[in-house]
Design an enzyme around this catalytic site. Structure first.
Site, PDB file in Angstrom:
ATOM      1  N   ASP A 147     -12.473  10.550  -5.281  1.00  0.00           N
ATOM      2  CA  ASP A 147     -13.515   9.968  -4.445  1.00  0.00           C
ATOM      3  C   ASP A 147     -13.875   8.575  -4.951  1.00  0.00           C
ATOM      4  O   ASP A 147     -13.079   7.929  -5.647  1.00  0.00           O
ATOM      5  CB  ASP A 147     -14.726  10.899  -4.397  1.00  0.00           C
ATOM      6  CG  ASP A 147     -15.436  10.857  -3.060  1.00  0.00           C
ATOM      7  OD1 ASP A 147     -16.376  10.057  -2.916  1.00  0.00           O
ATOM      8  OD2 ASP A 147     -15.054  11.619  -2.154  1.00  0.00           O
ATOM      9  N   LYS A 241      -9.032   8.747   2.261  1.00  0.00           N
ATOM     10  CA  LYS A 241     -10.350   8.983   2.852  1.00  0.00           C
ATOM     11  C   LYS A 241     -11.006   7.616   3.027  1.00  0.00           C
ATOM     12  O   LYS A 241     -11.169   6.863   2.068  1.00  0.00           O
ATOM     13  CB  LYS A 241     -11.210   9.866   1.952  1.00  0.00           C
ATOM     14  CG  LYS A 241     -12.649  10.018   2.455  1.00  0.00           C
ATOM     15  CD  LYS A 241     -13.497  10.811   1.471  1.00  0.00           C
ATOM     16  CE  LYS A 241     -14.964  10.842   1.905  1.00  0.00           C
ATOM     17  NZ  LYS A 241     -15.804  11.586   0.937  1.00  0.00           N
ATOM     18  N   ASP A 243     -14.253   5.631   4.194  1.00  0.00           N
ATOM     19  CA  ASP A 243     -15.692   5.835   4.376  1.00  0.00           C
ATOM     20  C   ASP A 243     -16.309   4.743   5.255  1.00  0.00           C
ATOM     21  O   ASP A 243     -15.601   3.890   5.799  1.00  0.00           O
ATOM     22  CB  ASP A 243     -16.359   5.917   3.001  1.00  0.00           C
ATOM     23  CG  ASP A 243     -17.478   6.948   2.948  1.00  0.00           C
ATOM     24  OD1 ASP A 243     -18.068   7.264   4.003  1.00  0.00           O
ATOM     25  OD2 ASP A 243     -17.765   7.454   1.845  1.00  0.00           O
ATOM     26  N   GLU A 276     -16.515   8.326   9.308  1.00  0.00           N
ATOM     27  CA  GLU A 276     -17.577   7.462   9.820  1.00  0.00           C
ATOM     28  C   GLU A 276     -18.811   8.261  10.225  1.00  0.00           C
ATOM     29  O   GLU A 276     -19.681   7.753  10.931  1.00  0.00           O
ATOM     30  CB  GLU A 276     -17.054   6.574  10.957  1.00  0.00           C
ATOM     31  CG  GLU A 276     -16.535   7.294  12.182  1.00  0.00           C
ATOM     32  CD  GLU A 276     -17.599   7.511  13.251  1.00  0.00           C
ATOM     33  OE1 GLU A 276     -17.843   6.638  14.062  1.00  0.00           O
ATOM     34  OE2 GLU A 276     -18.180   8.613  13.258  1.00  0.00           O
ATOM     35  N   GLY A 278     -19.544  10.599  12.180  1.00  0.00           N
ATOM     36  CA  GLY A 278     -19.830  11.009  13.546  1.00  0.00           C
ATOM     37  C   GLY A 278     -20.779  10.104  14.288  1.00  0.00           C
ATOM     38  O   GLY A 278     -21.248  10.463  15.373  1.00  0.00           O
ATOM     39  N   ASP A 280     -20.377   7.358  15.931  1.00  0.00           N
ATOM     40  CA  ASP A 280     -19.905   6.770  17.188  1.00  0.00           C
ATOM     41  C   ASP A 280     -18.995   7.748  17.936  1.00  0.00           C
ATOM     42  O   ASP A 280     -18.050   7.331  18.606  1.00  0.00           O
ATOM     43  CB  ASP A 280     -19.170   5.454  16.903  1.00  0.00           C
ATOM     44  CG  ASP A 280     -19.078   4.548  18.124  1.00  0.00           C
ATOM     45  OD1 ASP A 280     -19.959   4.653  18.996  1.00  0.00           O
ATOM     46  OD2 ASP A 280     -18.129   3.752  18.204  1.00  0.00           O
ATOM     47  N   ARG A 294     -14.440  12.651  10.667  1.00  0.00           N
ATOM     48  CA  ARG A 294     -15.710  13.325  10.452  1.00  0.00           C
ATOM     49  C   ARG A 294     -16.535  13.279  11.731  1.00  0.00           C
ATOM     50  O   ARG A 294     -16.732  12.223  12.328  1.00  0.00           O
ATOM     51  CB  ARG A 294     -16.462  12.640   9.314  1.00  0.00           C
ATOM     52  CG  ARG A 294     -16.032  13.101   7.925  1.00  0.00           C
ATOM     53  CD  ARG A 294     -16.692  14.419   7.522  1.00  0.00           C
ATOM     54  NE  ARG A 294     -18.112  14.216   7.423  1.00  0.00           N
ATOM     55  CZ  ARG A 294     -18.710  13.687   6.353  1.00  0.00           C
ATOM     56  NH1 ARG A 294     -17.992  13.320   5.294  1.00  0.00           N
ATOM     57  NH2 ARG A 294     -20.004  13.532   6.330  1.00  0.00           N
ATOM     58  N   ASP A 298     -23.029  13.997   6.201  1.00  0.00           N
ATOM     59  CA  ASP A 298     -22.637  14.795   5.045  1.00  0.00           C
ATOM     60  C   ASP A 298     -23.271  16.182   5.079  1.00  0.00           C
ATOM     61  O   ASP A 298     -24.454  16.337   5.408  1.00  0.00           O
ATOM     62  CB  ASP A 298     -23.062  14.114   3.741  1.00  0.00           C
ATOM     63  CG  ASP A 298     -22.268  12.857   3.460  1.00  0.00           C
ATOM     64  OD1 ASP A 298     -22.625  12.157   2.502  1.00  0.00           O
ATOM     65  OD2 ASP A 298     -21.289  12.578   4.191  1.00  0.00           O
TER      66      ASP A 298
END
Length: 487
Positions: A147, A241, A243, A276, A278, A280, A294, A298
């Site tokens: 991460d 991943k 972000d 992102e 969710g 958009d 996503r 979170d």
């Protein structure tokens, strides 16, 4: 004798035109006089909005599985009760949850001092070892994902990302070699902003350079900065991943496709995971950009968070399919904030929704109960089923809709059915054939995936089960019927 011959001929004639009764699996997606649903099967389990990937990397034919927390179980030290005395409390938190932890505590961020102990090489290799030694890797948990905070706090003089020299003095190549030698795959993190969430260099406006770096890194000394450049000639990062922090207010639909194009241009196959949050509605457009996206903010290790996120992800079921999946965030199973029953429901519903199964607990120190849940092969097989249609919520009853039926089609003309009791007390849940798209006369054989047993007898028209509070039962329904054949 004549009469006997007549009777014999009559018997043979009748036998030739008689109907023989036989059993067969009823094809769920084709018409039959016994399986044509009163409510359209295709309308219940619609996947017509599934997009065609532009990434074209051949990955994600089934949802990704792995360890989503490698190297991010770091100590966070908080100061509380300042009016009385200084209290230091050590909590194991992941980087991407620390800010959320501040919000939960409802304290000014200035009151919190987070000591970001950089994760060393060993903090990645040990989870890799654990995935293998526990048998999880053999079940499909193959991605080991680093991460945030793997890189230095600035790029080098050539504008390239470099690993933090304190924690990765040998670069990423040694780690990639180790992970790949275990038969696993390495994932890395970046951000579609100018900085990552922990204020390391982001990839916005550096997509081509960073994609090329992730896909083909060459070891060399950077004399200007006296830092090592990431090294991977024959090896590569397998997973990215991506972000959404520090994004300059640019809409995601403009920031995420450039990395897709950059990854395509490398000629290497790297799983592209959009994160992102969710904001958009990525299900509407990300199917043409990445391998997963996503759909929510979170998750945190609580019943309220998990159930809310399940409902939010359910909205986008029709948009997922082989090559691109809705991602409701990682699994919280084993982190201690929910009961075993709640964790069993969490894992069941994530598997049914064809969500990525990314372990969110510390695989080095998990309990036997946690391992039993996340290693249930029959449930994992639901998630990895080749048909690739996301299951969804098909019926609710009880107070506030807390008695729920979730279901989805599987290969081999089967159905997965989960009875999820979100009420505070044990209750009986009934699933009628109409809510799962079957004609009421169809016989169904049933297998319990948590008890690992076939239920005796077949069910017709409906199925009833007693489910404990906050627990979830999970079954495979295989419709069978009678058909007429000429002997």
């Amino acid at each position: 004798m004549v009469n006997g011959s007549v009777y014999l001929l009559l018997f043979l004639y009748l036998s030739a035109i008689s109907v023989g009764i036989a059993r067969r699996v009823v094809p769920l997606l084709e018409p039959s006089d016994k399986s044509t649903p009163s409510r359209s099967f295709s309308s219940i389990f619609d996947n017509s909005k599934y997009g065609i990937l532009q990434l074209s990397n051949g990955l994600a034919r089934t949802p990704q599985m792995g360890d989503g927390t490698a190297g991010i179980f770091l100590p966070a030290i908080s100061m509380r009760q300042l009016s009385k005395k200084l209290v230091l409390q050590l909590d194991l938190l992941s980087y991407d949850r620390m800010l959320r932890y501040v919000n939960i505590m409802r304290a000014p961020i200035s009151f919190f001092f987070f000591f970001f102990f950089h994760f060393p090489y060993e903090w990645i290799t040990i989870p890799s070892d654990a995935l293998v030694s526990t048998g999880l890797a053999d079940l499909g948990y193959v991605y080991v994902n680093i991460d945030d905070c793997w890189s230095s706090i600035k790029r080098d003089s050539k504008g390239q990302l470099v690993p933090d020299p304190n924690t990765f003095p040998s670069g990423i190549k040694a780690l990639a070699d180790y992970v790949h030698a275990k038969g696993l795959k390495l994932g890395i993190y970046s951000d579609a902003g100018i900085f990552t969430c922990q204020v390391r260099p982001g990839s916005l406006y550096h997509e081509s350079d960073d994609a090329e770096l992730f896909s083909s890194w060459t070891l060399e000394e950077n004399n200007d900065d006296n830092m090592e450049i990431l090294s991977l000639e024959n090896d590569r990062v397998d997973y990215l991943k991506y972000d959404n922090c520090h994004n300059l207010g640019i809409e995601p639909k403009k920031r995420y496709p450039p990395m897709c194009d950059a990854l395509n241009a490398t000629g290497r196959t790297i799983f592209y995971s959009l994160c992102e949050w969710g904001v958009d509605d990525p299900a509407l457009w990300a199917g043409k950009v990445g391998n997963s996206w996503r759909t929510t903010d979170d998750i945190n290790d609580s019943w309220a968070s998990m159930t809310t996120i399940a409902d939010l992800n359910d909205k986008w079921a029709a948009y997922a399919g082989p090559g691109g999946w809705n991602d409701p965030d990682m699994l919280e199973v084993g982190n201690g904030g929910m009961t075993l029953e709640e964790y069993r429901g969490h894992f069941s519903i994530w598997a049914l929704m064809k969500a990525p199964l990314l372990i969110g607990c510390d695989v080095r120190n998990m309990t036997a109960e946690t391992l039993e849940i996340i290693s249930n092969k029959e449930v994992i097989d639901i998630n990895q089923d080749s048909l690739g249609i996301q299951g969804r919520k098909v019926h609710v009853s009880g107070k506030d809709g807390c008695l729920q039926v979730w279901a989805g089609p599987l290969s081999g003309h089967r159905l997965v059915v989960s009875l999820w009791n979100r009420c505070s007390k044990a209750a009986t849940i009934t699933v009628g054939w109409d809510v799962i798209g079957l004609e009421s006369t169809v016989n169904v054989s049933i297998r319990d995936l948590w008890k690992h047993e076939d239920l005796s007898g077949n069910a017709v028209a409906s199925f009833v089960s007693q489910v404990a509070a906050h627990d979830c039962e999970m079954y495979i329904f295989t419709p069978v019927s009678t058909f007429r054949s000429t002997i």
